[in-house]
Write a protein that holds these residues in place. Structure first.
Motif, short mmCIF file in Angstrom:
data_model
loop_
_atom_site.label_atom_id
_atom_site.label_comp_id
_atom_site.label_asym_id
_atom_site.label_seq_id
_atom_site.Cartn_x
_atom_site.Cartn_y
_atom_site.Cartn_z
N PRO A 55 0.81 -1.22 0.00
CA PRO A 55 0.00 0.00 0.00
C PRO A 55 0.84 1.27 0.00
O PRO A 55 1.89 1.34 0.66
N VAL A 56 0.39 2.27 -0.75
CA VAL A 56 1.11 3.54 -0.85
C VAL A 56 0.26 4.66 -0.24
O VAL A 56 -0.96 4.53 -0.08
N SER A 57 0.94 5.76 0.10
CA SER A 57 0.26 6.96 0.59
C SER A 57 0.15 7.95 -0.55
O SER A 57 1.03 8.03 -1.43
N ILE A 58 -0.92 8.74 -0.52
CA ILE A 58 -1.20 9.68 -1.60
C ILE A 58 -1.25 11.10 -1.03
O ILE A 58 -1.87 11.33 0.03
N TRP A 59 -0.64 12.02 -1.73
CA TRP A 59 -0.59 13.43 -1.30
C TRP A 59 -1.61 14.25 -2.08
O TRP A 59 -1.62 14.23 -3.31
N LEU A 60 -2.47 14.96 -1.36
CA LEU A 60 -3.48 15.78 -2.02
C LEU A 60 -2.88 17.14 -2.37
O LEU A 60 -2.46 17.91 -1.48
N SER A 61 -2.84 17.44 -3.65
CA SER A 61 -2.32 18.74 -4.09
C SER A 61 -3.48 19.73 -4.15
O SER A 61 -4.47 19.48 -4.84
N LEU B 197 -2.40 13.46 -5.78
CA LEU B 197 -3.80 13.43 -6.23
C LEU B 197 -4.20 14.83 -6.67
O LEU B 197 -4.02 15.80 -5.90
N PHE B 198 -4.74 14.93 -7.88
CA PHE B 198 -5.20 16.23 -8.37
C PHE B 198 -6.71 16.32 -8.26
O PHE B 198 -7.42 15.33 -8.49
N LEU B 199 -7.19 17.52 -7.97
CA LEU B 199 -8.62 17.78 -7.92
C LEU B 199 -9.05 18.50 -9.19
O LEU B 199 -8.22 19.00 -9.95
N TYR C 162 -13.38 17.88 -6.56
CA TYR C 162 -13.61 16.51 -7.00
C TYR C 162 -12.32 15.84 -7.46
O TYR C 162 -11.46 16.47 -8.06
N LEU C 163 -12.22 14.53 -7.18
CA LEU C 163 -11.02 13.78 -7.58
C LEU C 163 -10.92 13.76 -9.10
O LEU C 163 -11.93 13.58 -9.79
N GLU C 164 -9.71 13.91 -9.59
CA GLU C 164 -9.46 13.74 -11.02
C GLU C 164 -8.62 12.48 -11.19
O GLU C 164 -9.13 11.41 -11.38
N GLU C 165 -7.32 12.61 -11.07
CA GLU C 165 -6.48 11.41 -11.14
C GLU C 165 -5.19 11.66 -10.39
O GLU C 165 -4.93 12.78 -9.92
N LEU C 166 -4.37 10.62 -10.31
CA LEU C 166 -3.08 10.75 -9.64
C LEU C 166 -2.05 11.20 -10.69
O LEU C 166 -2.37 11.30 -11.87
N VAL D 166 -3.27 5.48 2.67
CA VAL D 166 -3.36 6.76 3.37
C VAL D 166 -3.58 7.88 2.37
O VAL D 166 -3.00 7.88 1.28
N LEU D 167 -4.44 8.82 2.74
CA LEU D 167 -4.58 10.08 1.98
C LEU D 167 -4.15 11.20 2.92
O LEU D 167 -4.64 11.30 4.06
N LYS D 168 -3.24 12.02 2.42
CA LYS D 168 -2.62 13.04 3.27
C LYS D 168 -2.73 14.40 2.59
O LYS D 168 -2.55 14.50 1.38
N GLY D 169 -3.03 15.43 3.36
CA GLY D 169 -3.00 16.79 2.82
C GLY D 169 -2.21 17.67 3.76
O GLY D 169 -1.66 17.18 4.76
N ALA D 170 -2.19 18.98 3.47
CA ALA D 170 -1.38 19.89 4.29
C ALA D 170 -1.82 19.83 5.76
O ALA D 170 -0.99 19.96 6.66
N ASP D 171 -3.13 19.61 6.00
CA ASP D 171 -3.59 19.67 7.40
C ASP D 171 -4.40 18.46 7.84
O ASP D 171 -5.19 18.54 8.77
N PHE D 172 -4.25 17.35 7.15
CA PHE D 172 -4.97 16.15 7.60
C PHE D 172 -4.29 14.88 7.08
O PHE D 172 -3.52 14.92 6.12
N THR D 173 -4.55 13.78 7.75
CA THR D 173 -4.14 12.45 7.28
C THR D 173 -5.30 11.51 7.60
O THR D 173 -5.80 11.53 8.73
N VAL D 174 -5.75 10.75 6.63
CA VAL D 174 -6.74 9.70 6.93
C VAL D 174 -6.21 8.38 6.40
O VAL D 174 -5.45 8.34 5.44
N GLY D 175 -6.66 7.27 7.07
CA GLY D 175 -6.18 5.95 6.69
C GLY D 175 -5.07 5.52 7.63
O GLY D 175 -4.69 6.27 8.54
#
Ligand code: COI
Length: 367
Positions: free
Chosen positions: A185-191, A230-232, A239-243, A322-331
């Motif tokens: 499993p990999v972690s993904i960064w929300l841009s 991850l791009f919105l 909304y999610l677009e793609e990685l 895991v999904l991670k952003g500047a101010d949150f982490t879930v998973g």
């Protein structure tokens, strides 16, 4: 799937006089990584406005000669594809849904104002390359030969208009896992600062420019310990677009799969379409719709979303923990790979490696 359509151009093959020895090739195939090594030959076909496609060759792999004024170097008039060749237990080598790649390359060509390469020439180019480089298809489990067809505008002209000269190439690279850690499993960064595509832009085309735009946010992902960005959506940023280089799916606890709809700004992944088919074959509902990042965050936190995965030719099916952003982490980064994720991965690779019946007629023998 018919293998008999003939190509309207004929190929000349010039064999390499400096091909690697069997021992050199075996040592590369023992640990190929991804995109690091290339086979002994490549395909090239020229195009001009006057002559159309001509001078089709399989020739020794080597540098291209480009005029410094070639339009691709200035205005990025370039498109590419990615597909894999798999060795089956009986030694034969096969590729997966090449017509889909040929057709996507034609759509990309239209968007980038490049000439469309007919499907028969695309497929013949793969067969011709494999006719000399088939020994480069590895046989260890989950390895393959990654093919990279691409097209560039190579007219020497600095005016901004579509080029009157172009060239199509295919190079081939033995491949193990795309991610250095293998299938885990990999972690993904929300841009949130950067978008990959715009309304009316080139997001649905497989062109180098889209990937160039993803590199800075991808670097941000690495800096935050994540494997992909991850791009919105570029309009509302919701909304999610793609990685960076693959599509994304979520799995709800009732077994429903959810993936961003083809919005016109995401890539129409061949693996994405195949996973949708395989999941529906198993009786799962698959929703192609707008998926907000809030839905993913809330769902991962509440347990409503039980699995997430990335998919693409290079990534195959890769679990996301895991999904991670500047101010949150879930998973949970220690969570095991999702059961459905791994079952779909196994079913897809079983078809690709000839371990199970190809009930959709997706495989084509190349050598
Ligand atoms: C592929 O999966 O083939 C891709 O093109 C993704 C990436 C390696 C650019």
């Amino acid at each position: 799937m018919s293998n008999t359509v003939s190509s309207p151009v004929s190929f000349t093959t010039i064999r390499s006089t400096t091909a690697r020895t069997v021992a050199e090739r075996d040592s590369i195939l023992a640990d190929p990584g991804f995109g690091k090594y290339f086979t002994d030959h490549m395909v090239s076909i020229d195009w001009t406005k006057e002559k159309g496609w001509h001078d089709a060759e399989v020739r020794p792999y080597g540098p291209l000669q480009l005029d410094p004024a070639a339009s691709v170097l200035h205005y990025a008039q370039e498109i590419f594809e990615g597909l894999k060749v798999y060795r089956h237990a009986d030694g034969s080598v096969w590729t997966f849904r090449p017509q889909a790649n040929a057709e996507r390359m034609q759509r990309s060509a239209r968007r980038l104002a490049l000439p469309e390469l007919p499907t028969e020439i695309f497929i013949e180019s793969l067969k011709q390359l494999l006719a000399v480089d088939a020994p480069w298809v590895p046989s260890a489990p989950e390895t393959s030969l990654y093919l990279r067809p691409f097209m560039i505008a190579n007219e020497s002209f600095l005016g901004v208009r579509s080029a009157h000269r172009a060239a199509y190439y295919v190079i081939a690279s033995p491949a193990g896992s795309y991610f250095a850690g293998g299938v885990k499993p990999v972690s993904i960064w929300l841009s949130t600062d950067y978008a990959r595509a715009a309304k009316g832009g080139t997001g649905a085309a497989k062109c180098g420019g889209n990937y160039a735009a993803s590199l800075l946010p991808q670097q941000e992902a690495y800096e935050n310990g994540c494997a992909q960005v991850l791009f919105l959506d570029p309009l509302e940023g919701k909304y999610l677009e793609e990685l960076g280089g693959m599509n994304v799916f979520l799995v709800r606890k009732d077994g429903t799969l959810v993936t961003p709809e083809l919005s016109g700004s995401i890539l129409e992944g061949v693996t994405r379409a195949s996973i949708i088919q395989l999941a529906r074959d198993r009786g799962h509902e698959v929703q192609e719709r707008k998926v907000s990042v809030q839905e993913w965050r809330d769902g991962f936190a509440s347990g409503e979303i039980v699995e997430a995965f990335a998919c693409g030719t290079a990534a195959v099916v890769t679990p996301i923990s895991v999904l991670k952003g500047a101010d949150f982490t879930v998973g949970d980064e220690n969570a095991p790979a999702g059961k459905l994720t791994m079952a779909l991965r196994e079913e897809l690779t079983n078809i690709q490696y000839g371990r199970t019946a190809d009930r959709h007629g997706w495989m084509m023998r190349l050598a």
